[in-house]
Design a protein around this motif. Structure first.
Motif, PDB file in Angstrom:
ATOM      1  N   ILE A  33     -25.934   7.787  51.029  1.00 41.81           N
ATOM      2  CA  ILE A  33     -26.385   6.692  50.155  1.00 41.81           C
ATOM      3  C   ILE A  33     -25.252   5.680  49.971  1.00 41.81           C
ATOM      4  O   ILE A  33     -25.491   4.468  49.963  1.00 41.81           O
ATOM      5  CB  ILE A  33     -26.873   7.220  48.790  1.00 41.81           C
ATOM      6  CG1 ILE A  33     -28.015   8.226  48.979  1.00 41.81           C
ATOM      7  CG2 ILE A  33     -27.335   6.078  47.889  1.00 41.81           C
ATOM      8  CD1 ILE A  33     -28.394   8.998  47.725  1.00 41.81           C
ATOM      9  N   ALA A  34     -24.017   6.181  49.867  1.00 44.38           N
ATOM     10  CA  ALA A  34     -22.883   5.275  49.643  1.00 44.38           C
ATOM     11  C   ALA A  34     -22.738   4.271  50.786  1.00 44.38           C
ATOM     12  O   ALA A  34     -22.303   3.133  50.573  1.00 44.38           O
ATOM     13  CB  ALA A  34     -21.597   6.085  49.464  1.00 44.38           C
ATOM     14  N   LYS A  35     -23.150   4.684  51.990  1.00 41.36           N
ATOM     15  CA  LYS A  35     -23.044   3.757  53.137  1.00 41.36           C
ATOM     16  C   LYS A  35     -23.913   2.520  52.939  1.00 41.36           C
ATOM     17  O   LYS A  35     -23.650   1.475  53.508  1.00 41.36           O
ATOM     18  CB  LYS A  35     -23.502   4.469  54.418  1.00 41.36           C
ATOM     19  CG  LYS A  35     -22.480   5.433  54.963  1.00 41.36           C
ATOM     20  CD  LYS A  35     -22.980   6.012  56.270  1.00 41.36           C
ATOM     21  CE  LYS A  35     -22.145   7.224  56.631  1.00 41.36           C
ATOM     22  NZ  LYS A  35     -22.841   8.200  57.442  1.00 41.36           N
ATOM     23  N   THR A  36     -24.991   2.648  52.132  1.00 43.22           N
ATOM     24  CA  THR A  36     -25.870   1.489  51.901  1.00 43.22           C
ATOM     25  C   THR A  36     -25.207   0.491  50.952  1.00 43.22           C
ATOM     26  O   THR A  36     -25.696  -0.633  50.786  1.00 43.22           O
ATOM     27  CB  THR A  36     -27.218   1.909  51.261  1.00 43.22           C
ATOM     28  OG1 THR A  36     -26.957   2.359  49.906  1.00 43.22           O
ATOM     29  CG2 THR A  36     -27.910   3.004  52.046  1.00 43.22           C
ATOM     30  N   GLY A  37     -24.135   0.909  50.271  1.00 45.27           N
ATOM     31  CA  GLY A  37     -23.404  -0.008  49.391  1.00 45.27           C
ATOM     32  C   GLY A  37     -23.797   0.099  47.923  1.00 45.27           C
ATOM     33  O   GLY A  37     -23.166  -0.525  47.075  1.00 45.27           O
ATOM     34  N   LYS A  38     -24.855   0.906  47.619  1.00 43.36           N
ATOM     35  CA  LYS A  38     -25.296   1.015  46.207  1.00 43.36           C
ATOM     36  C   LYS A  38     -25.740   2.429  45.910  1.00 43.36           C
ATOM     37  O   LYS A  38     -26.438   3.050  46.731  1.00 43.36           O
ATOM     38  CB  LYS A  38     -26.504   0.111  45.970  1.00 43.36           C
ATOM     39  CG  LYS A  38     -26.157  -1.299  45.628  1.00 43.36           C
ATOM     40  CD  LYS A  38     -27.341  -1.952  44.916  1.00 43.36           C
ATOM     41  CE  LYS A  38     -27.715  -3.233  45.646  1.00 43.36           C
ATOM     42  NZ  LYS A  38     -29.071  -3.651  45.436  1.00 43.36           N
ATOM     43  N   LEU A  39     -25.385   2.916  44.742  1.00 46.02           N
ATOM     44  CA  LEU A  39     -25.753   4.284  44.367  1.00 46.02           C
ATOM     45  C   LEU A  39     -26.023   4.320  42.867  1.00 46.02           C
ATOM     46  O   LEU A  39     -25.203   3.849  42.072  1.00 46.02           O
ATOM     47  CB  LEU A  39     -24.574   5.218  44.709  1.00 46.02           C
ATOM     48  CG  LEU A  39     -24.605   6.646  44.152  1.00 46.02           C
ATOM     49  CD1 LEU A  39     -25.776   7.441  44.738  1.00 46.02           C
ATOM     50  CD2 LEU A  39     -23.285   7.362  44.465  1.00 46.02           C
ATOM     51  N   LYS A  40     -27.183   4.891  42.492  1.00 52.02           N
ATOM     52  CA  LYS A  40     -27.492   5.047  41.057  1.00 52.02           C
ATOM     53  C   LYS A  40     -27.732   6.520  40.769  1.00 52.02           C
ATOM     54  O   LYS A  40     -28.615   7.140  41.389  1.00 52.02           O
ATOM     55  CB  LYS A  40     -28.745   4.257  40.691  1.00 52.02           C
ATOM     56  CG  LYS A  40     -28.495   2.768  40.611  1.00 52.02           C
ATOM     57  CD  LYS A  40     -29.689   2.083  39.979  1.00 52.02           C
ATOM     58  CE  LYS A  40     -29.488   0.583  39.981  1.00 52.02           C
ATOM     59  NZ  LYS A  40     -30.587  -0.083  39.279  1.00 52.02           N
ATOM     60  N   ILE A  41     -26.990   7.034  39.810  1.00 55.64           N
ATOM     61  CA  ILE A  41     -27.017   8.470  39.497  1.00 55.64           C
ATOM     62  C   ILE A  41     -27.500   8.688  38.065  1.00 55.64           C
ATOM     63  O   ILE A  41     -27.015   8.025  37.142  1.00 55.64           O
ATOM     64  CB  ILE A  41     -25.581   9.057  39.572  1.00 55.64           C
ATOM     65  CG1 ILE A  41     -24.961   8.833  40.940  1.00 55.64           C
ATOM     66  CG2 ILE A  41     -25.570  10.533  39.186  1.00 55.64           C
ATOM     67  CD1 ILE A  41     -23.445   9.112  40.965  1.00 55.64           C
ATOM     68  N   LEU A  42     -28.400   9.651  37.880  1.00 52.35           N
ATOM     69  CA  LEU A  42     -28.734  10.126  36.526  1.00 52.35           C
ATOM     70  C   LEU A  42     -28.213  11.558  36.416  1.00 52.35           C
ATOM     71  O   LEU A  42     -28.606  12.429  37.206  1.00 52.35           O
ATOM     72  CB  LEU A  42     -30.247  10.106  36.299  1.00 52.35           C
ATOM     73  CG  LEU A  42     -30.714  10.686  34.957  1.00 52.35           C
ATOM     74  CD1 LEU A  42     -30.199   9.855  33.774  1.00 52.35           C
ATOM     75  CD2 LEU A  42     -32.239  10.760  34.890  1.00 52.35           C
ATOM     76  N   ASP A  43     -27.320  11.800  35.460  1.00 54.28           N
ATOM     77  CA  ASP A  43     -26.705  13.124  35.305  1.00 54.28           C
ATOM     78  C   ASP A  43     -27.237  13.739  34.006  1.00 54.28           C
ATOM     79  O   ASP A  43     -26.772  13.404  32.911  1.00 54.28           O
ATOM     80  CB  ASP A  43     -25.180  12.958  35.275  1.00 54.28           C
ATOM     81  CG  ASP A  43     -24.444  14.287  35.312  1.00 54.28           C
ATOM     82  OD1 ASP A  43     -25.078  15.337  35.086  1.00 54.28           O
ATOM     83  OD2 ASP A  43     -23.222  14.260  35.553  1.00 54.28           O
ATOM     84  N   VAL A  44     -28.222  14.616  34.137  1.00 53.28           N
ATOM     85  CA  VAL A  44     -28.857  15.233  32.964  1.00 53.28           C
ATOM     86  C   VAL A  44     -28.043  16.464  32.583  1.00 53.28           C
ATOM     87  O   VAL A  44     -27.967  17.438  33.343  1.00 53.28           O
ATOM     88  CB  VAL A  44     -30.317  15.635  33.281  1.00 53.28           C
ATOM     89  CG1 VAL A  44     -30.963  16.281  32.058  1.00 53.28           C
ATOM     90  CG2 VAL A  44     -31.122  14.436  33.751  1.00 53.28           C
ATOM     91  N   CYS A  45     -27.430  16.391  31.414  1.00 51.36           N
ATOM     92  CA  CYS A  45     -26.501  17.414  30.922  1.00 51.36           C
ATOM     93  C   CYS A  45     -25.133  17.201  31.551  1.00 51.36           C
ATOM     94  O   CYS A  45     -24.655  17.958  32.403  1.00 51.36           O
ATOM     95  CB  CYS A  45     -27.055  18.818  31.127  1.00 51.36           C
ATOM     96  SG  CYS A  45     -28.522  19.091  30.129  1.00 51.36           S
ATOM     97  N   PHE A  46     -24.499  16.171  31.082  1.00 49.64           N
ATOM     98  CA  PHE A  46     -23.273  15.588  31.644  1.00 49.64           C
ATOM     99  C   PHE A  46     -22.056  16.492  31.462  1.00 49.64           C
ATOM    100  O   PHE A  46     -21.195  16.551  32.334  1.00 49.64           O
ATOM    101  CB  PHE A  46     -23.057  14.249  30.930  1.00 49.64           C
ATOM    102  CG  PHE A  46     -21.970  13.396  31.481  1.00 49.64           C
ATOM    103  CD1 PHE A  46     -22.179  12.607  32.598  1.00 49.64           C
ATOM    104  CD2 PHE A  46     -20.730  13.342  30.846  1.00 49.64           C
ATOM    105  CE1 PHE A  46     -21.176  11.786  33.084  1.00 49.64           C
ATOM    106  CE2 PHE A  46     -19.722  12.526  31.323  1.00 49.64           C
ATOM    107  CZ  PHE A  46     -19.941  11.741  32.450  1.00 49.64           C
ATOM    108  N   GLY A  47     -21.981  17.182  30.313  1.00 54.56           N
ATOM    109  CA  GLY A  47     -20.898  18.134  30.066  1.00 54.56           C
ATOM    110  C   GLY A  47     -19.526  17.545  30.316  1.00 54.56           C
ATOM    111  O   GLY A  47     -19.144  16.517  29.748  1.00 54.56           O
TER     112      GLY A  47
END
Ligand SMILES: C[S@@+](CC[C@H](N)C(=O)[O-])C[C@H]1O[C@@H](n2cnc3c(N)ncnc32)[C@H](O)[C@@H]1O
Length: 220
Positions: A45-59
């Protein structure tokens, strides 16, 4: 919270209220990389130049920071937005008290020092991290975003059942891009059934330390 050094040298804690640890004692960093970052194909995904992450229970942030490390290693110019959901300020405060073996852990330290109302933020030219404080089943409803990947890392279904239900998974599903990937460590039948019930295709994730496989949900 009792501090534990896991077998790969990274730190985790034991939570007395849930009587569970935040990570496997076999290796906290390894768990973040192998069970969350790699199966979600962060480098691709990083190769496309954009990444969106949802981290449920970030700790302690390990899943997000491991993803940021991997993405920037692949593409230093990648634009990344990460949203973390976490209910407990004690574990967020612990981020400032430990050393963690991630290149970009400093971003997490900066974020938890920058609190306004119920959110913590870090931002630079390409990276935005926002940690939203509260019950994930409620805060998720306030998020207007579409994520490429979701890290689902609550305590076990036995100890934290509401974070493994179909209605909660449906809220997550709505906020993912088509073909987006969700990773979780659990392979429990109820978890897989609930993921399927809301539309995810379910795949086996990697098997680590001779345990069962983890689970990947792909948004169809
Ligand atoms: C297994 S730990 C997560 C470990 C984390 N991903 C990391 O890399 O450090 C589970 C986390 O879920 C959080 N949690 C428990 N109930 C929650 C809820 N209702 N909403 C949001 N977070 C919750 C706990 O405070 C804990 O930090």
């Amino acid at each position: 919270m009792q501090k534990i050094t896991t077998l790969d040298g990274s730190i985790t804690f034991h939570n007395e209220q849930f009587d569970e640890s935040y990570h496997s004692r076999s290796g906290a960093k390894e768990e973040a990389v192998k069970k969350f970052v790699e199966p979600c194909k962060i480098k691709e995904i990083a190769k496309t130049g954009k990444l969106k992450i949802l981290d449920v229970c970030f700790g302690l942030s390990y899943n997000t920071v491991a993803a940021i490390d991997a993405a920037l290693e692949e593409n230093p110019d990648c634009k990344i937005e990460a949203v973390g959901l976490e209910i407990d300020t004690e574990i967020l405060n612990a981020i400032t008290e430990i050393d963690a073996p991630f290149t970009n852990f400093f971003m997490m330290r900066e974020a938890v020092k920058n609190k306004k109302n119920n959110s913590y933020t870090y931002e630079n030219k390409n990276i935005k991290i926002e940690i939203l404080l509260g019950d994930a089943t409620e805060i998720i409803k306030t998020i207007n975003n579409e994520f490429d990947v979701v890290f689902l890392d609550p305590f076990s279904p036995k100890k934290c059942p509401k974070l493994w239900t179909a209605p909660f998974f449906a809220q997550i599903y709505k906020r993912m891009v088509p073909k987006g990937r969700l990773a979780t460590y659990s392979c429990a039948r109820v978890v897989r059934d609930n993921l399927k019930a809301v539309g995810f295709a379910v795949l086996d994730g990697p098997q680590l330390w001779r345990r069962g496989p983890s689970t990947i949900g792909v948004k169809l």
